[in-house]
Design a protein around this motif. Structure first.
Motif, PDB file in Angstrom:
ATOM      1  N   SER A  11       0.571  -1.285  -0.029  1.00  0.00           N
ATOM      2  CA  SER A  11       0.021   0.027   0.165  1.00  0.00           C
ATOM      3  C   SER A  11       0.816   1.236   0.079  1.00  0.00           C
ATOM      4  CB  SER A  11      -0.829   0.071   1.193  1.00  0.00           C
ATOM      5  OG  SER A  11      -0.422  -0.125   2.531  1.00  0.00           O
ATOM      6  N   LEU A  12       1.928   1.347   0.810  1.00  0.00           N
ATOM      7  CA  LEU A  12       2.894   2.273   0.867  1.00  0.00           C
ATOM      8  C   LEU A  12       3.429   2.653  -0.724  1.00  0.00           C
ATOM      9  CD1 LEU A  12       4.007   4.648   2.601  1.00  0.00           C
ATOM     10  CD2 LEU A  12       6.227   3.103   3.137  1.00  0.00           C
ATOM     11  N   ALA A  16       2.826   6.158  -3.130  1.00  0.00           N
ATOM     12  CA  ALA A  16       4.127   6.710  -3.886  1.00  0.00           C
ATOM     13  C   ALA A  16       3.785   6.714  -5.396  1.00  0.00           C
ATOM     14  CB  ALA A  16       5.343   6.281  -3.540  1.00  0.00           C
ATOM     15  N   LEU A  17       3.584   5.364  -5.934  1.00  0.00           N
ATOM     16  CA  LEU A  17       3.490   5.569  -7.372  1.00  0.00           C
ATOM     17  C   LEU A  17       2.400   6.370  -7.925  1.00  0.00           C
ATOM     18  CD1 LEU A  17       3.983   1.501  -7.979  1.00  0.00           C
ATOM     19  CD2 LEU A  17       5.753   3.639  -8.648  1.00  0.00           C
ATOM     20  N   LEU A  18       1.360   6.467  -7.133  1.00  0.00           N
ATOM     21  CA  LEU A  18       0.189   7.135  -7.727  1.00  0.00           C
ATOM     22  C   LEU A  18       0.280   8.706  -7.598  1.00  0.00           C
ATOM     23  CD1 LEU A  18      -3.071   5.330  -6.212  1.00  0.00           C
ATOM     24  CD2 LEU A  18      -2.449   5.668  -8.879  1.00  0.00           C
TER      25      LEU A  18
END
Length: 213
Positions: A11-12, A16-18
């Motif tokens: 989820s982390l 970050a990618l989004l």
């Protein structure tokens, strides 16, 4: 690419990618605003000043539209269980996607839907837009009715193409490694799964169709 070996992002990493994806969408108009301000700081000629002001106006409008779209397509957009007006989604989609090359034919009724279904629709539009790099028409149609409505987005345009990597990400049976370039279709698949749906991208005649069912 999503098909690369390696674990699916936690989820982390997904967050970050989004965030990287949103920043990528905003860099261009915000950079243009900065360039326009630099021209104004140089005591320009009247014609250069008007050009800079016009650039700032257009770029600020673009940045605002992209921010509003990203807030709904990628953000929380209300509390858990919230519903979103499809009319609002339409306005944001038009502001973000429509330009001199691409238009949207919106054939959905105006009603409230669970936020994840609306987020799914907006992300489907982003994918469909990528299949018509020279512009065209995105046609949005309902599949079913009421709160369980799903969607079909058809993209038609000159030299429409099927990005096979995106089609593979959407249809893959397993969640796999992803990166900032492939996170958007990856996230679209996660949204579809959260709605109890599967999403696909395929050619239908000369049109490229993104469908959730």
């Amino acid at each position: 690419m999503s098909g690369a070996p390696g674990p699916a992002p936690d989820s982390l990493e997904l967050a970050a990618l989004l965030c990287s994806r949103v920043c990528h969408d905003l860099i261009s108009p915000v950079g243009a605003i900065v360039n326009g301000l630099e021209v104004l700081d140089d005591n320009p000629k009247p014609e250069d000043k008007e050009f800079a002001l016009d650039l700032i106006r257009k770029s600020a409008k673009t940045a605002s539209a992209r921010l509003q779209f990203c807030r709904l397509a990628f953000g929380a957009a209300g509390s858990a269980g919230a519903q979103i007006d499809l009319g609002d989604a339409q306005a944001m989609a038009r502001g973000h996607i429509e330009d001199g090359k691409t238009t949207i034919s919106w054939n959905l009724p105006r009603l409230l839907l669970p936020k994840n279904r609306v987020k799914l629709l907006l992300n489907m539009l982003v994918i469909a837009q990528q299949t018509i790099p020279r512009g065209g028409v995105l046609t949005v149609e309902p599949l079913g009715e009421g709160e369980t409505m799903s969607f079909r987005v058809s993209a038609s345009g000159l030299n429409a193409r099927l990005p096979q990597n995106i089609a593979d990400i959407l249809s893959s049976a397993e969640l796999a490694a992803t990166d900032a370039h492939s996170v958007q279709p990856y996230y679209t698949r996660l949204l579809a799964q959260a709605c109890g749906l599967s999403v696909s991208l395929a050619a239908e005649g000369e049109a490229m169709v993104v469908k959730a069912a």
